[in-house]
Design a protein around this motif. Structure first.
Motif, PDB file in Angstrom:
ATOM      1  N   LEU A 146     -67.017 -55.320  -2.080  1.00  0.00           N
ATOM      2  CA  LEU A 146     -66.463 -55.063  -0.751  1.00  0.00           C
ATOM      3  C   LEU A 146     -65.193 -54.232  -0.844  1.00  0.00           C
ATOM      4  O   LEU A 146     -65.036 -53.224  -0.144  1.00  0.00           O
ATOM      5  N   MET A 147     -64.278 -54.627  -1.724  1.00  0.00           N
ATOM      6  CA  MET A 147     -63.010 -53.916  -1.818  1.00  0.00           C
ATOM      7  C   MET A 147     -63.200 -52.502  -2.349  1.00  0.00           C
ATOM      8  O   MET A 147     -62.534 -51.566  -1.899  1.00  0.00           O
ATOM      9  N   ARG A 148     -64.114 -52.313  -3.311  1.00  0.00           N
ATOM     10  CA  ARG A 148     -64.385 -50.961  -3.803  1.00  0.00           C
ATOM     11  C   ARG A 148     -64.839 -50.053  -2.665  1.00  0.00           C
ATOM     12  O   ARG A 148     -64.410 -48.895  -2.549  1.00  0.00           O
ATOM     13  N   MET A 149     -65.710 -50.590  -1.808  1.00  0.00           N
ATOM     14  CA  MET A 149     -66.193 -49.805  -0.679  1.00  0.00           C
ATOM     15  C   MET A 149     -65.070 -49.499   0.307  1.00  0.00           C
ATOM     16  O   MET A 149     -64.934 -48.375   0.797  1.00  0.00           O
ATOM     17  N   LEU A 150     -64.206 -50.488   0.587  1.00  0.00           N
ATOM     18  CA  LEU A 150     -63.114 -50.268   1.541  1.00  0.00           C
ATOM     19  C   LEU A 150     -62.082 -49.282   1.011  1.00  0.00           C
ATOM     20  O   LEU A 150     -61.484 -48.531   1.790  1.00  0.00           O
ATOM     21  N   LEU A 151     -61.860 -49.267  -0.307  1.00  0.00           N
ATOM     22  CA  LEU A 151     -60.901 -48.325  -0.890  1.00  0.00           C
ATOM     23  C   LEU A 151     -61.347 -46.878  -0.710  1.00  0.00           C
ATOM     24  O   LEU A 151     -60.525 -45.958  -0.761  1.00  0.00           O
ATOM     25  N   ALA A 152     -62.637 -46.666  -0.522  1.00  0.00           N
ATOM     26  CA  ALA A 152     -63.156 -45.314  -0.291  1.00  0.00           C
ATOM     27  C   ALA A 152     -62.916 -44.849   1.147  1.00  0.00           C
ATOM     28  O   ALA A 152     -63.261 -43.712   1.494  1.00  0.00           O
ATOM     29  N   GLU A 153     -62.315 -45.713   1.967  1.00  0.00           N
ATOM     30  CA  GLU A 153     -61.939 -45.398   3.353  1.00  0.00           C
ATOM     31  C   GLU A 153     -63.120 -44.907   4.189  1.00  0.00           C
ATOM     32  O   GLU A 153     -63.095 -43.813   4.772  1.00  0.00           O
ATOM     33  N   PRO A 154     -64.176 -45.720   4.297  1.00  0.00           N
ATOM     34  CA  PRO A 154     -65.312 -45.321   5.150  1.00  0.00           C
ATOM     35  C   PRO A 154     -64.921 -45.399   6.619  1.00  0.00           C
ATOM     36  O   PRO A 154     -63.942 -46.060   6.990  1.00  0.00           O
ATOM     37  N   ARG A 155     -65.715 -44.743   7.462  1.00  0.00           N
ATOM     38  CA  ARG A 155     -65.489 -44.811   8.905  1.00  0.00           C
ATOM     39  C   ARG A 155     -66.467 -45.766   9.582  1.00  0.00           C
ATOM     40  O   ARG A 155     -66.352 -46.032  10.781  1.00  0.00           O
ATOM     41  N   ALA A 156     -67.463 -46.243   8.822  1.00  0.00           N
ATOM     42  CA  ALA A 156     -68.411 -47.238   9.340  1.00  0.00           C
ATOM     43  C   ALA A 156     -68.901 -48.064   8.165  1.00  0.00           C
ATOM     44  O   ALA A 156     -68.925 -47.600   7.019  1.00  0.00           O
ATOM     45  N   LEU A 157     -69.301 -49.301   8.456  1.00  0.00           N
ATOM     46  CA  LEU A 157     -69.763 -50.215   7.420  1.00  0.00           C
ATOM     47  C   LEU A 157     -71.196 -50.633   7.714  1.00  0.00           C
ATOM     48  O   LEU A 157     -71.498 -51.114   8.814  1.00  0.00           O
ATOM     49  N   LEU A 158     -72.070 -50.452   6.728  1.00  0.00           N
ATOM     50  CA  LEU A 158     -73.471 -50.844   6.834  1.00  0.00           C
ATOM     51  C   LEU A 158     -73.714 -52.005   5.874  1.00  0.00           C
ATOM     52  O   LEU A 158     -73.296 -51.958   4.716  1.00  0.00           O
ATOM     53  N   LEU A 159     -74.386 -53.032   6.359  1.00  0.00           N
ATOM     54  CA  LEU A 159     -74.625 -54.235   5.565  1.00  0.00           C
ATOM     55  C   LEU A 159     -76.126 -54.468   5.433  1.00  0.00           C
ATOM     56  O   LEU A 159     -76.795 -54.790   6.417  1.00  0.00           O
ATOM     57  N   ASP A 160     -76.638 -54.307   4.220  1.00  0.00           N
ATOM     58  CA  ASP A 160     -78.069 -54.486   3.960  1.00  0.00           C
ATOM     59  C   ASP A 160     -78.292 -55.857   3.325  1.00  0.00           C
ATOM     60  O   ASP A 160     -78.424 -55.989   2.117  1.00  0.00           O
TER      61      ASP A 160
END
Length: 210
Positions: A146-160
């Motif tokens: 989760l934190m790795r993904m947030l550090l990339a500063e996305p503009r939307a979050l997809l949860l599979d």
């Protein structure tokens, strides 16, 4: 400008046969849950958003993110973050190295290390930077992913279905952490799941496919 993730007359077909249709807006900080049986198009919808539709699938309509149409952009330009059932941490990198992968290359040296250390403190894993990901528990791996993904500063979050492989004790904790972070950062969230408990925890609207 429309903030959030917008599906404008989105239609997906497989070899000409209609698979799914979606018209919806997911506002910043809001969660839209998509449920349905296997084969109903849930994973295909995620592939359409991140730009990895397989051959044989066709798409019409528009997908916009914060007012920018992303329907035809290459995946790396879409600024969408995704979490899967498996954490997909890089086994050849330390925990800190995995987190660093999400950071921009321009951030180097001490500033980079401080950012990684702060991120680890933020998820309750202070001092774990040099750890091998294989030594982490399922819940710890989920927090790092989760934190790795947030550090990339996305503009939307997809949860599979990212909570499906966690044990019951960890599932609620990680689920709460994910939704809390997304709301705090004002990210529109699209959750794909089979689990009604996931949908209930997410709040917001639920769309059923198939």
């Amino acid at each position: 400008m429309d903030k959030g993730l917008v599906f404008d007359h989105l239609r997906i077909a497989h070899h000409g046969a209609a698979l799914l249709a979606l018209d919806a807006t997911v506002a910043p900080g809001e969660v839209l849950t998509v449920m349905g049986p296997s084969g109903s198009g849930k994973s295909t919808l995620l592939a359409a958003i991140i730009g990895t539709l397989a051959p044989g699938f066709t798409l019409s309509g528009r997908i916009t993110l914060d007012g920018t149409e992303i329907t035809r952009l290459p995946p790396e330009q879409r600024r969408t973050g995704i979490l899967f059932q498996d954490e997909l941490l890089f086994p050849h990198l330390s925990v800190g190295g995995n987190l660093g992968f999400g950071l921009p290359p321009r951030l180097r040296g001490r500033a980079r290390r401080e950012k990684i250390d702060a991120a680890l403190r933020d998820i309750g894993l202070e001092g774990f930077a040099k750890r091998d990901p294989a030594t982490l528990s399922g819940g710890q791996k989920a927090r790092v992913a989760l934190m790795r993904m947030l550090l990339a500063e996305p503009r939307a979050l997809l949860l599979d279905e990212p909570f499906s492989k966690l044990d019951a004790a960890r599932r609620g904790q990680i689920r709460a952490l994910v939704f809390e972070r997304a709301r705090a950062q004002g990210l529109p969230v699209l959750l794909v799941t089979h689990d009604p408990e996931d949908a209930a925890a997410a709040g917001g609207r639920v769309i059923t496919l198939g």
